[in-house]
Write a protein that holds these residues in place. Structure first.
Motif, short mmCIF file in Angstrom:
data_model
loop_
_atom_site.label_atom_id
_atom_site.label_comp_id
_atom_site.label_asym_id
_atom_site.label_seq_id
_atom_site.Cartn_x
_atom_site.Cartn_y
_atom_site.Cartn_z
N ASP A 126 0.86 -1.32 -0.13
CA ASP A 126 -0.09 0.10 0.04
C ASP A 126 0.81 1.35 0.15
O ASP A 126 0.46 2.33 -0.54
CB ASP A 126 -0.98 -0.08 1.31
CG ASP A 126 -1.95 0.91 1.02
OD1 ASP A 126 -2.32 1.43 0.00
OD2 ASP A 126 -2.58 1.45 2.35
N GLY A 186 -2.91 7.19 -4.35
CA GLY A 186 -4.03 6.09 -4.23
C GLY A 186 -3.45 5.44 -5.91
O GLY A 186 -4.49 4.55 -6.16
N GLU A 191 -7.40 -0.87 -11.29
CA GLU A 191 -8.90 -1.14 -10.71
C GLU A 191 -8.65 -2.67 -10.16
O GLU A 191 -9.17 -3.12 -8.98
CB GLU A 191 -10.00 -1.25 -11.38
CG GLU A 191 -10.15 -1.84 -12.67
CD GLU A 191 -9.18 -1.58 -13.65
OE1 GLU A 191 -9.22 -2.17 -14.72
OE2 GLU A 191 -8.41 -0.67 -13.57
N ALA A 247 -5.81 -2.70 -7.14
CA ALA A 247 -6.54 -1.76 -6.02
C ALA A 247 -7.59 -2.47 -5.41
O ALA A 247 -7.74 -2.58 -4.00
CB ALA A 247 -7.05 -0.44 -6.47
N GLY A 248 -8.57 -3.04 -5.99
CA GLY A 248 -9.53 -3.89 -5.50
C GLY A 248 -9.08 -5.01 -4.61
O GLY A 248 -9.64 -5.31 -3.55
N LEU A 260 -6.14 -5.42 -3.29
CA LEU A 260 -5.48 -5.07 -1.87
C LEU A 260 -6.67 -4.43 -1.03
O LEU A 260 -6.50 -4.88 0.14
CB LEU A 260 -4.69 -3.64 -2.30
CG LEU A 260 -4.07 -3.11 -1.21
CD1 LEU A 260 -2.93 -4.03 -0.58
CD2 LEU A 260 -3.38 -1.77 -1.78
N GLU A 261 -7.65 -4.00 -1.42
CA GLU A 261 -8.91 -3.54 -0.40
C GLU A 261 -9.25 -4.93 0.16
O GLU A 261 -9.78 -4.85 1.31
CB GLU A 261 -9.91 -2.84 -1.11
CG GLU A 261 -10.87 -2.30 -0.34
CD GLU A 261 -10.52 -1.36 0.64
OE1 GLU A 261 -10.93 -1.22 1.71
OE2 GLU A 261 -9.37 -0.70 0.45
N GLU A 262 -9.46 -5.90 -0.72
CA GLU A 262 -10.00 -7.17 -0.35
C GLU A 262 -9.13 -7.82 0.78
O GLU A 262 -9.79 -8.22 1.81
CB GLU A 262 -10.22 -8.14 -1.34
CG GLU A 262 -11.41 -7.86 -2.40
CD GLU A 262 -11.60 -8.69 -3.51
OE1 GLU A 262 -10.87 -9.91 -3.52
OE2 GLU A 262 -12.31 -8.50 -4.26
N CYS A 263 -8.02 -7.83 0.68
CA CYS A 263 -7.06 -8.34 1.55
C CYS A 263 -7.14 -7.75 2.89
O CYS A 263 -6.97 -8.15 4.04
CB CYS A 263 -5.59 -8.29 0.92
SG CYS A 263 -5.33 -9.31 -0.43
N PHE A 264 -7.03 -6.26 3.02
CA PHE A 264 -7.29 -5.49 4.19
C PHE A 264 -8.48 -5.82 4.80
O PHE A 264 -8.56 -5.84 6.08
CB PHE A 264 -6.90 -3.92 3.81
CG PHE A 264 -5.83 -3.51 3.64
CD1 PHE A 264 -4.86 -3.69 4.80
CD2 PHE A 264 -5.41 -2.76 2.66
CE1 PHE A 264 -3.51 -3.17 4.78
CE2 PHE A 264 -4.01 -2.56 2.80
CZ PHE A 264 -3.12 -2.44 3.73
N THR A 265 -9.55 -5.82 4.00
CA THR A 265 -10.71 -6.30 4.54
C THR A 265 -10.83 -7.65 5.36
O THR A 265 -11.37 -7.98 6.50
CB THR A 265 -12.06 -6.31 3.53
OG1 THR A 265 -12.09 -4.89 3.08
CG2 THR A 265 -13.31 -6.61 4.17
N HIS A 306 -8.83 -7.64 8.51
CA HIS A 306 -9.70 -7.14 9.65
C HIS A 306 -10.76 -7.99 10.21
O HIS A 306 -10.92 -8.01 11.29
CB HIS A 306 -10.21 -5.79 9.03
CG HIS A 306 -11.20 -5.06 10.10
ND1 HIS A 306 -10.67 -4.43 10.90
CD2 HIS A 306 -12.57 -5.11 10.17
CE1 HIS A 306 -11.67 -4.01 11.76
NE2 HIS A 306 -12.74 -4.48 11.28
#
Length: 294
Positions: free
Chosen positions: A114, A120, A134, A137-138, A140-145, A148
């Motif tokens: 990141d 961004g 996209e 980035a998508g 990466l966002e899924e991995c962070f979610t 969490h």
């Protein structure tokens, strides 16, 4: 094959290296089908059915390939790294227990990736904005979610979905055991039982692609269940590829001889394949102790 391709598309967590073996396998199937068609021994109706199924698989594979074709080479390494991280997190989630310290290195890797973004966006070495933002980035966002969720509740699965989790865990364990001990002695018919069970579980998913309870509610633990289902499909696919079909002849002629020879064939096949693997490995025992005909 079609189910496996559907799950790959559904998860969107794959690389070109993951689908290349599938493409090769489909090409082999196409060649076999063409030989059968020339021989003319298979009824036309059956040939048409199999051809239609093969065309569906080719179409699904084409969609998967085109999705990654939009990814520039500069972002290819990042995408592969993210795929690896998400698979490792999914493997942790599928276990009954795991410690938060096992997740920490993966989160650190996500943060390092990141940190490479500028405003961004991932940039190339020349400062340009490569295509496929996209996709990366998508992911990466899924991995962070996902990370969490794992921190918040671990490998928690709602009680209403616990029976599905238990069945998948049992199937995954059995398939992994077969992969280690019996992959070369199996026939395709030995795997139909596992295939039917996976299909039954897969059909329990609702219109959204997620598992629902008896009241139609989507319970917690969807990522874990889908990972385990996809992992079972991948194990089953590997076992089907490594199984060697043996013609058992006409069951009306010498059935006792056929039943007696099949175990012998399976044992000899296992020994031969083990010897081939030893030969490939090399070492102090490689060389003239194995004949070239093996």
């Amino acid at each position: 094959m079609k189910r496996l391709l559907d799950h790959v598309a559904d998860s969107a967590v794959y690389t070109l290296a993951d689908i290349d073996p599938l493409r090769s396998r489909l090409a082999d199937m196409r060649a076999i089908l063409q030989k059968d068609e020339l021989a003319g021994e298979t009824p036309q109706s059956i040939m048409q059915l199999i051809t239609d199924k093969l065309d569906m698989c080719d179409s699904s594979l084409q969609v998967l390939t085109e999705r990654l074709s939009r990814l520039s080479p500069e972002l290819g390494d990042i995408q592969q790294k993210l795929v690896s991280i998400k698979r490792q997190m999914a493997a942790l989630a599928s276990r009954k227990t795991f410690t938060p310290t096992e997740l920490t290195p993966l989160v650190d890797e996500l943060r390092a990736i990141d940190a490479q973004r500028v405003n961004g966006r991932f940039l190339s070495s020349t400062g340009d904005v490569p295509e496929g933002q996209e996709i990366v980035a998508g992911l990466l966002e899924e991995c962070f979610t996902f990370a969490h969720d794992l921190k918040a509740r671990g490998a928690n699965v709602s009680p209403s979905l616990r029976p599905i989790y238990d069945r998948l865990a049992d199937l995954k364990s059995q398939l992994e055991r077969l992969t280690l001990t019996h992959r070369w002695t199996l026939r395709e018919t030995d795997l139909y039982h596992y295939q039917s069970q996976l299909r039954e579980i897969d059909n329990k998913r609702g219109p959204s692609g997620k598992f629902e309870d008896n009241e139609g509610k989507v319970g917690e633990g969807q990522t874990v269940l889908l990972y385990m289902l996809r992992r079972c499909y991948a194990l089953l696919y590997g076992l089907l590829n490594s199984s060697v079909p043996v013609s058992e002849g006409n069951p009306c002629r010498k059935p006792f001889l056929i039943q007696a020879l099949m175990p012998v064939h399976n044992q000899l096949s296992t020994v031969r394949r083990c010897l081939v693997e030893v030969k490939k490995a090399g070492g102090p025992y490689s060389g003239s102790f194995l004949p070239e005909s093996i």
